[in-house]
Design a protein around this motif. Structure first.
Motif: not given
Length: 149
Positions: A93-100, A136-147
């Protein structure tokens, strides 16, 4: 707008950055479309199947025809090509599918890892749990954070 990422002077990315914005946006919209349109279906099963599909591999391989499809065209193409039928279950539900969807598309491009490997290394369940801290992070930052895993 996405920036070209450099590592040791080399351009990073699975395919031309010209496709990146559309692929990221359309995959997010695709995952959201499926979750919203089919609330009694298992969104997670759809995501897992899609990320391992020939359709997604075509995007990884920069097939222009597929890379430029919007969410509804992509859903029809995927359903027809893969003969995919949604499984009964609960939609995310919510905005999660779009973000994923956006996260997976950008992660695949940034690290140039096949989507089938990305979904195995970073399961949907992990992203569901990490959503509050990452979305809430910029997408590139979220990707880098996961690594790179």
């Amino acid at each position: 707008m996405f920036l070209v990422h450099c590592f040791r002077g080399e351009k990073m990315g699975a395919y031309s950055e010209a496709y990146l914005g559309d692929v990221v946006e359309n995959q997010g919209k695709l995952f959201d479309f499926v979750a919203q349109s089919y609330p009694d279906s298992d969104t997670e099963d759809f995501i897992n199947t899609y990320m391992k599909s020939k359709t997604r591999k075509n995007i990884d391989d920069a097939m222009a025809y597929v890379n430029t499809m919007d969410a509804k065209e992509l859903w029809k193409y995927f359903s027809d090509t893969e003969k995919y039928k949604l499984k009964k279950g609960k939609a995310i539900e919510g905005f999660m599918p779009d973000w994923i969807g956006e996260f997976y598309a950008y992660y695949q491009w940034y690290y140039d890892i096949p989507s089938a490997e990305v979904i195995n290394k970073i399961p949907v369940d992990f992203l569901r749990k990490a959503y509050c801290g990452l979305h809430d992070l910029e997408l590139d930052l979220a990707v880098k954070k996961v690594g790179k895993v």
